[in-house]
Design a protein around this motif. Structure first.
Motif, mmCIF file in Angstrom:
data_model
loop_
_atom_site.group_PDB
_atom_site.id
_atom_site.type_symbol
_atom_site.label_atom_id
_atom_site.label_comp_id
_atom_site.label_asym_id
_atom_site.label_seq_id
_atom_site.Cartn_x
_atom_site.Cartn_y
_atom_site.Cartn_z
ATOM 1 N N GLY A 179 0.750 -1.243 0.000
ATOM 2 C CA GLY A 179 0.000 0.000 0.000
ATOM 3 C C GLY A 179 0.782 1.297 0.000
ATOM 4 N N LEU A 180 2.104 1.241 -0.078
ATOM 5 C CA LEU A 180 2.876 2.485 -0.121
ATOM 6 C C LEU A 180 2.768 3.085 -1.520
ATOM 7 C CD1 LEU A 180 6.052 1.309 1.808
ATOM 8 C CD2 LEU A 180 4.196 2.755 2.666
ATOM 9 N N ALA A 181 2.163 4.268 -1.615
ATOM 10 C CA ALA A 181 1.951 4.909 -2.912
ATOM 11 C C ALA A 181 3.249 5.488 -3.467
ATOM 12 C CB ALA A 181 0.902 6.008 -2.793
ATOM 13 N N ARG A 182 4.114 6.021 -2.585
ATOM 14 C CA ARG A 182 5.369 6.639 -3.022
ATOM 15 C C ARG A 182 6.512 6.095 -2.173
ATOM 16 N NH1 ARG A 182 8.454 11.512 -1.508
ATOM 17 N NH2 ARG A 182 9.573 12.250 -3.355
ATOM 18 N N ILE A 183 7.534 5.639 -2.843
ATOM 19 C CA ILE A 183 8.745 5.144 -2.175
ATOM 20 C C ILE A 183 9.916 5.898 -2.790
ATOM 21 C CG2 ILE A 183 10.231 3.151 -1.758
ATOM 22 C CD1 ILE A 183 7.676 1.408 -2.081
ATOM 23 N N ILE A 184 10.799 6.396 -1.944
ATOM 24 C CA ILE A 184 11.981 7.101 -2.438
ATOM 25 C C ILE A 184 13.232 6.271 -2.163
ATOM 26 C CG2 ILE A 184 10.884 9.352 -2.084
ATOM 27 C CD1 ILE A 184 12.905 9.682 0.329
ATOM 28 N N ALA A 185 14.308 6.713 -2.725
ATOM 29 C CA ALA A 185 15.637 6.176 -2.424
ATOM 30 C C ALA A 185 16.604 7.330 -2.589
ATOM 31 C CB ALA A 185 15.999 5.028 -3.353
ATOM 32 N N VAL A 186 17.626 7.364 -1.755
ATOM 33 C CA VAL A 186 18.602 8.445 -1.792
ATOM 34 C C VAL A 186 19.989 7.846 -1.994
ATOM 35 C CG1 VAL A 186 19.627 10.353 -0.497
ATOM 36 C CG2 VAL A 186 17.172 9.875 -0.271
ATOM 37 N N ALA A 187 20.723 8.426 -2.929
ATOM 38 C CA ALA A 187 22.089 7.951 -3.190
ATOM 39 C C ALA A 187 22.996 9.152 -3.439
ATOM 40 C CB ALA A 187 22.119 7.024 -4.392
ATOM 41 N N TRP A 188 24.231 9.031 -2.998
ATOM 42 C CA TRP A 188 25.257 10.025 -3.258
ATOM 43 C C TRP A 188 25.425 10.124 -4.768
ATOM 44 C CZ3 TRP A 188 31.110 8.850 -2.705
ATOM 45 C CH2 TRP A 188 31.860 10.020 -2.805
ATOM 46 N N VAL A 189 25.531 11.311 -5.309
ATOM 47 C CA VAL A 189 25.605 11.526 -6.753
ATOM 48 C C VAL A 189 26.743 10.710 -7.382
ATOM 49 C CG1 VAL A 189 27.067 13.606 -6.732
ATOM 50 C CG2 VAL A 189 25.366 13.285 -8.554
ATOM 51 N N GLU A 190 27.825 10.521 -6.655
ATOM 52 C CA GLU A 190 28.961 9.766 -7.194
ATOM 53 C C GLU A 190 28.844 8.255 -7.003
ATOM 54 O OE1 GLU A 190 32.783 11.465 -6.245
ATOM 55 O OE2 GLU A 190 31.932 13.480 -6.301
ATOM 56 N N ASN A 191 27.789 7.809 -6.351
ATOM 57 C CA ASN A 191 27.573 6.368 -6.168
ATOM 58 C C ASN A 191 26.851 5.838 -7.402
ATOM 59 O OD1 ASN A 191 26.973 3.770 -5.399
ATOM 60 N ND2 ASN A 191 26.347 4.330 -3.325
ATOM 61 N N VAL A 192 27.598 5.704 -8.465
ATOM 62 C CA VAL A 192 27.058 5.323 -9.764
ATOM 63 C C VAL A 192 26.384 3.947 -9.714
ATOM 64 C CG1 VAL A 192 27.666 4.882 -12.184
ATOM 65 C CG2 VAL A 192 28.741 6.772 -10.944
ATOM 66 N N ALA A 193 26.954 3.012 -8.984
ATOM 67 C CA ALA A 193 26.397 1.660 -8.931
ATOM 68 C C ALA A 193 24.998 1.668 -8.313
ATOM 69 C CB ALA A 193 27.322 0.737 -8.145
ATOM 70 N N SER A 194 24.838 2.340 -7.181
ATOM 71 C CA SER A 194 23.518 2.376 -6.540
ATOM 72 C C SER A 194 22.506 3.120 -7.397
ATOM 73 C CB SER A 194 23.603 3.031 -5.160
ATOM 74 O OG SER A 194 24.269 2.176 -4.265
ATOM 75 N N ARG A 195 22.919 4.217 -7.988
ATOM 76 C CA ARG A 195 22.004 4.984 -8.833
ATOM 77 C C ARG A 195 21.587 4.177 -10.060
ATOM 78 N NH1 ARG A 195 24.429 10.240 -10.234
ATOM 79 N NH2 ARG A 195 22.325 10.754 -10.919
ATOM 80 N N SER A 196 22.493 3.357 -10.564
ATOM 81 C CA SER A 196 22.169 2.485 -11.686
ATOM 82 C C SER A 196 21.132 1.444 -11.280
ATOM 83 C CB SER A 196 23.442 1.803 -12.195
ATOM 84 O OG SER A 196 23.140 0.871 -13.197
ATOM 85 N N VAL A 197 21.298 0.873 -10.096
ATOM 86 C CA VAL A 197 20.311 -0.087 -9.581
ATOM 87 C C VAL A 197 18.947 0.580 -9.498
ATOM 88 C CG1 VAL A 197 19.575 -1.352 -7.509
ATOM 89 C CG2 VAL A 197 21.930 -1.573 -8.330
ATOM 90 N N LEU A 198 18.896 1.784 -8.941
ATOM 91 C CA LEU A 198 17.620 2.478 -8.765
ATOM 92 C C LEU A 198 16.949 2.759 -10.110
ATOM 93 C CD1 LEU A 198 18.675 4.869 -5.876
ATOM 94 C CD2 LEU A 198 17.362 2.732 -5.705
ATOM 95 N N ARG A 199 17.713 3.192 -11.088
ATOM 96 C CA ARG A 199 17.149 3.418 -12.428
ATOM 97 C C ARG A 199 16.669 2.113 -13.044
ATOM 98 N NH1 ARG A 199 21.437 6.944 -12.733
ATOM 99 N NH2 ARG A 199 22.703 5.420 -13.822
ATOM 100 N N ASP A 200 17.467 1.056 -12.895
ATOM 101 C CA ASP A 200 17.121 -0.231 -13.494
ATOM 102 C C ASP A 200 15.833 -0.825 -12.936
ATOM 103 O OD1 ASP A 200 19.351 -0.048 -15.083
ATOM 104 O OD2 ASP A 200 20.478 -1.627 -14.045
ATOM 105 N N ILE A 201 15.493 -0.501 -11.684
ATOM 106 C CA ILE A 201 14.256 -1.042 -11.115
ATOM 107 C C ILE A 201 13.081 -0.079 -11.305
ATOM 108 C CG2 ILE A 201 15.497 -2.530 -9.494
ATOM 109 C CD1 ILE A 201 14.650 -0.543 -7.252
ATOM 110 N N GLY A 202 13.299 0.975 -12.098
ATOM 111 C CA GLY A 202 12.210 1.857 -12.475
ATOM 112 C C GLY A 202 12.049 3.123 -11.661
ATOM 113 N N MET A 203 12.978 3.406 -10.763
ATOM 114 C CA MET A 203 12.881 4.640 -9.986
ATOM 115 C C MET A 203 13.445 5.794 -10.819
ATOM 116 S SD MET A 203 13.722 3.341 -6.110
ATOM 117 C CE MET A 203 12.678 4.570 -5.292
ATOM 118 N N VAL A 204 12.881 6.984 -10.637
ATOM 119 C CA VAL A 204 13.317 8.148 -11.403
ATOM 120 C C VAL A 204 13.797 9.245 -10.459
ATOM 121 C CG1 VAL A 204 11.820 7.657 -13.368
ATOM 122 C CG2 VAL A 204 10.977 9.078 -11.514
ATOM 123 N N GLU A 205 14.773 10.011 -10.929
ATOM 124 C CA GLU A 205 15.284 11.132 -10.144
ATOM 125 C C GLU A 205 14.199 12.192 -10.009
ATOM 126 O OE1 GLU A 205 19.007 12.719 -11.500
ATOM 127 O OE2 GLU A 205 19.824 10.703 -11.820
#
Length: 176
Positions: A130-156
């Motif tokens: 039931g969570l309508a909005r879920i966020i994730a926060v990553a350091w701009v230079e943490n390319v690996a984590s940001r790639s994971v987030l994009r790959d699972i459909g999260m958007v900046e």
């Protein structure tokens, strides 16, 4: 390494193709102490590496969070071997930004897709409960984590500065 993860209450255990995600219990404390004290894993996490006492307190909070909210952080295991890989899940951010997806796995897990698999499972579980909005926060230079987030459909969707580092906020909107 812990073999044979404990079996939690029905509906909280999540299985993916290769992973088993289990809500933490007191039996996980030794693995969590090692993980959260390791700068290779937790240096870039909110509040950095943890002491043994802080890890103990966080485990108690994680257990209570599951009881109150019905979701939280899981211990992540490789199903085939029972090896403890790290943590993934959902927690309320202390800065008031919302419920956030988080994941932290041993560096030896990199390049195998485990973080992506665990993060996707956590995100899907959160929307399913039931969570309508879920966020994730990553350091701009943490390319690996940001790639994971994009790959699972999260958007900046936002950014902010924390401890002199530029942080990027990603979001997932249920049905979006």
């Amino acid at each position: 390494m812990r073999l044979a993860p404990p079996v939690p209450m029905p509906g909280r255990l999540v299985r993916t193709e290769r992973l088993t995600l289990v809500p933490p219990g007191k039996e996980n404390l030794p693995d969590l102490i090692r993980l959260k004290a390791d700068p290779r894993v937790f240096e870039l996490m909110l509040h950095g590496t943890r002491s043994e006492e802080r890890t103990r307190e966080e485990l108690e909070d994680d257990i209570e969070f599951w009881q109150v909210r019905g979701y939280g952080t899981w211990c992540v295991y490789l199903t085939a071997t029972g090896e403890f890989l790290g943590i993934a899940g959902l927690m309320e951010r202390p800065d008031g930004r919302g419920v956030a997806l988080r994941f932290a796995l041993w560096p030896e897990c990199r390049g195998k897709g485990y973080a992506r698999e665990a993060a996707r499972a956590g995100l899907e579980f959160g929307h399913r409960v039931g969570l309508a909005r879920i966020i994730a926060v990553a350091w701009v230079e943490n390319v690996a984590s940001r790639s994971v987030l994009r790959d699972i459909g999260m958007v900046e969707c936002d950014s902010f500065t924390y401890r002199g580092r530029q942080m990027v906020v990603h979001e997932s909107i249920r049905g979006g």
